[in-house]
Design an enzyme around this catalytic site. Structure first.
Site, PDB file in Angstrom:
ATOM      1  N   SER B 139      33.337  58.135   6.983  1.00  0.00           N
ATOM      2  CA  SER B 139      32.695  57.280   7.994  1.00  0.00           C
ATOM      3  C   SER B 139      33.609  56.113   8.324  1.00  0.00           C
ATOM      4  O   SER B 139      34.404  55.678   7.479  1.00  0.00           O
ATOM      5  CB  SER B 139      31.364  56.743   7.475  1.00  0.00           C
ATOM      6  OG  SER B 139      30.880  55.731   8.330  1.00  0.00           O
ATOM      7  N   TYR B 152      27.251  51.922   1.243  1.00  0.00           N
ATOM      8  CA  TYR B 152      27.643  53.143   1.970  1.00  0.00           C
ATOM      9  C   TYR B 152      29.159  53.112   2.223  1.00  0.00           C
ATOM     10  O   TYR B 152      29.862  54.097   1.997  1.00  0.00           O
ATOM     11  CB  TYR B 152      26.882  53.189   3.290  1.00  0.00           C
ATOM     12  CG  TYR B 152      27.082  54.437   4.116  1.00  0.00           C
ATOM     13  CD1 TYR B 152      26.654  55.675   3.666  1.00  0.00           C
ATOM     14  CD2 TYR B 152      27.687  54.359   5.368  1.00  0.00           C
ATOM     15  CE1 TYR B 152      26.824  56.805   4.448  1.00  0.00           C
ATOM     16  CE2 TYR B 152      27.848  55.491   6.160  1.00  0.00           C
ATOM     17  CZ  TYR B 152      27.413  56.712   5.691  1.00  0.00           C
ATOM     18  OH  TYR B 152      27.569  57.833   6.461  1.00  0.00           O
TER      19      TYR B 152
END
Lengths: 435, 246
Positions: B139, B152
């Protein structure tokens, strides 16, 4: 929860509307105090796809194929599968949609809920006639299968039922066999509505698809001129339009681009291009979906959006009523960019609230210029009502409750079969007065 | 010649779109995901869309001890694997992680530890067979730590660095390692976020990932413009960055 982007194709938006995207078919629907409404790709023009104060169940993510029998042309898909996805898959096998509207970017459940029609209405009737069965999830009765045999009352109410009978979860279609992707098209210019009707009568026996474009700004000797298109599926190849070259209209495009001068120019050029009768073979995509080549074409009307007006009137009243409407629109300087005429056949529509019925249908669009446009369209509604015609809910944002109830006398039967947890902006608008 | 493709986390919105591209090309698929019912629906759809074969197995993919058996089954079913894509992941609740270290560690395991474990096993198989493409969805969040989602980001950052090292190791074995860094994607994982012009559909992202798996650069941002957004974000000096609300 989000709202942005969940307006209608005519750029009508709802107030206080929640959106719940679905990716998996829910096992059950809980009533939650706010009315629910299934939502497909939002190609309805007015408020049948809006739910102010309620919840939209966005079904675009329910887009899986469930069953396909390439021998018999039977296809079962989830509610949110688009007609585009179906064509991409089945045309190479020699199958085609039995009925298709003018855009392939609609979901199969949306096509059922509006019981859409196409250029072959005189042969095939509406989309709903080719639905073998469908899955319906109700807040009060759970998951049901509906067809002509199972729950036939709910089937008739769901086809053309504007999404009010519950959430359509899957649809099984009978596809139509075709020799290939090519369509033979003939374009025939005509000079009046009478000529159009004669051309239709002459063509409907030999041509599967018939439709006409009409110059809605033509006045005097040019009034009623247009081009009649007729087509048949034929064998042989036709070059597919190149992928990846689709034009897109950017957000914020000013509405004056489609002002009367631009429309007049477009119409003059278009008419010249089509002035000579000619026959050619084309790929099915540009024939059925000319506007799908321009993404977000609705933005051409600017921020205020536009109104669609589609009516059907009995054939013997067509010249007087439709001619009157076209004349009035031209006199008001409210140019319609796209003006489409078609004679519906007498194949019965299967739904309680299906719009197509024998007669002549005319579709016009009008940039939203506020009260001026609304007044014009109210006048048209009266003419259609006097003639015993009807307006098309999928394209409507203005129809009065009294007119709706006159156009669709069986609406109370649908109201009785509607899911108690479901409603829409359109439904509240056209039923609350008399209810 | 059809490709043999393994996708782990195959019921994610992005993975499903990638799989549809392979299916349309007539490739052979082996799908893994936790929810068997959803996996069944995805597999059936891909079969109708044209996949030459669709095998599937439901399993909790964060259980590292099961990885070997799962990969054995995939290799057996397809007779070798050309492309393997790890697409599972969760979006942690950052606030909750700040108050609950067990949740933080659990999220690091699901999004980094378990992925690294699986890639380690798969890498040895690819090295032995001497060809193939190994890929994972990381990501843009892993490119720089930000207060809004650094747990995250930590997991994805670790994954990106791991893939970088793996690429360096496997290059001489003829194995390609691809790092995929999506930006904002409009999926159920992000349903609660307000959407703006930077958001991309799973379909668009899936198309870009499919293209990246077949060739081109080894590190891809999807959509492409995130490469430049993240370049700017990485260039902001830390004394300035720490004052920003990102």
């Amino acid at each position: 929860m989000k709202d942005a982007g969940y307006c209608s194709w005519g750029r009508l938006c709802a107030r206080d509307q929640q959106v719940r995207p679905l990716r998996w078919t829910p096992a059950a629907l809980e009533p939650e105090g706010r009315p629910l409404l299934g939502r497909g790709l939002g190609r309805s023009y007015g408020d049948v796809c809006l739910n102010d104060g309620g919840v939209l169940l966005d079904c675009a993510g329910l887009d899986r194929f469930l069953d396909y029998d390439p021998e018999r042309g039977r296809l079962r898909v989830e509610a949110g599968v688009s007609l585009a996805a179906i064509l991409e898959r089945v045309v190479p096998d020699g199958w085609f949609l039995p009925v298709t509207p003018g855009t392939r970017f609609v979901t199969v459940a949306g096509a059922v809920a509006n019981d859409v029609h196409g250029k072959n209405h005189h042969r095939a009737g509406t989309f709903g006639r080719h639905v073998r069965a469908l899955g319906l999830l109700r807040s009060d009765r759970g998951a049901l299968t509906c067809s002509a045999e199972d729950n036939p009352d709910l089937f008739r109410a769901t086809v053309g039922g504007l999404g009010l009978t519950g959430l359509v979860t899957w649809v099984e279609l009978q596809l139509k066999a075709v020799p290939g992707p090519a369509v033979e098209v003939e374009a025939v210019p005509f000079a009046s509505l009478d000529e159009f009707l004669a051309l239709s009568r002459e063509s409907d026996g030999r041509w599967e698809y018939t439709v006409a474009w009409i110059d809605a700004l033509g006045r005097g000797p040019r009034a009623g001129r247009g081009v009649f298109f007729r087509g048949n599926h034929v064998e042989g190849e036709a070059p597919a339009p190149r992928a990846g070259t689709r034009l897109a209209v950017p957000p914020g495009t000013p509405g004056w681009l489609l002002g009367p001068a631009a429309v007049r120019l477009f119409n003059a050029l278009y008419h010249r291009r089509q002035a000579a009768r000619r026959r050619r073979r084309v790929h099915y995509l540009p024939f059925f979906y000319p506007l799908d080549g321009i993404r977000h074409w609705n933005r051409l009307y600017g921020r205020r959006g536009f109104f669609q007006f589609q009516c059907v009137v009995p054939e013997d009243a067509a010249v007087a009523v439709l001619g009157g409407i076209l004349e009035r629109a031209a006199a008001a300087g409210q140019g319609s960019f796209l003006s489409v005429l078609k004679v519906f056949g007498d194949v019965p529509s299967p739904g309680l609230l299906s719009f197509p019925r024998p007669g002549v249908t005319l579709a016009l669009d009008f940039p939203n210029r506020g009260e001026r446009t609304r007044a014009l369209l109210r006048g048209f509604e009266d003419r259609v009502r006097e003639a015993g015609g009807a307006l098309y809910p999928a394209k409507d944002a203005l129809m009065s409750p009294a007119a709706f109830q006159a156009f669709f006398p069986r609406w109370r039967e649908l109201a009785a079969l509607a899911d108690p947890a479901f409603s829409s902006g359109f439904w509240r608008r056209v039923t609350e007065v008399a209810a | 010649m059809s490709r043999r493709v393994v996708i782990l986390g195959a019921t994610s919105a992005i993975a499903e779109q990638v799989a549809r591209r392979f299916a349309a090309a007539g490739d052979r698929l082996y799908l893994l995901a936790r929810n068997g019912e959803r996996l069944e629906a995805v597999a059936r759809d891909l079969g109708i869309r044209g996949a030459a074969a669709v095998h599937h197995a439901a399993a909790p993919l964060d259980q590292v001890e099961r990885h070997r058996a799962l990969l054995d089954a995939a290799w057996d079913a397809l007779g070798g694997v050309d492309i393997l894509l790890v697409a599972w992941g969760t979006l942690p609740d950052q606030r909750r992680c700040e108050a609950d270290v067990d949740e933080t560690l659990r999220q690091l395991h699901v999004n980094a530890g378990a992925v690294i474990a699986l890639l380690t096993d798969a890498a040895n198989r690819f090295a032995a067979q001497g060809h193939g493409t190994l890929a994972a969805i990381s990501s843009v969040a892993g490119d720089r730590g930000r207060q809004s989602n650094y747990v995250y980001g930590t997991a994805k950052g670790a994954l990106s660095v791991f893939l970088q090292g793996l690429r360096n190791r496997l290059h001489r074995h003829g194995v390609r390692v691809v790092t995929i860094k999506p930006g904002f994607v409009d999926t159920p994982m992000t349903a609660a976020f307000p959407k703006g012009p930077l958001w991309a559909s799973p379909e668009r992202v899936g198309r870009a990932i499919h293209r990246a798996l077949l060739g081109g650069p080894d590190v891809v941002y999807v959509p492409w413009f995130w490469r430049w957004i993240m370049l700017v974000i990485r260039l902001i000096p830390e004394p300035v960055f720490k004052r920003m609300k990102l």
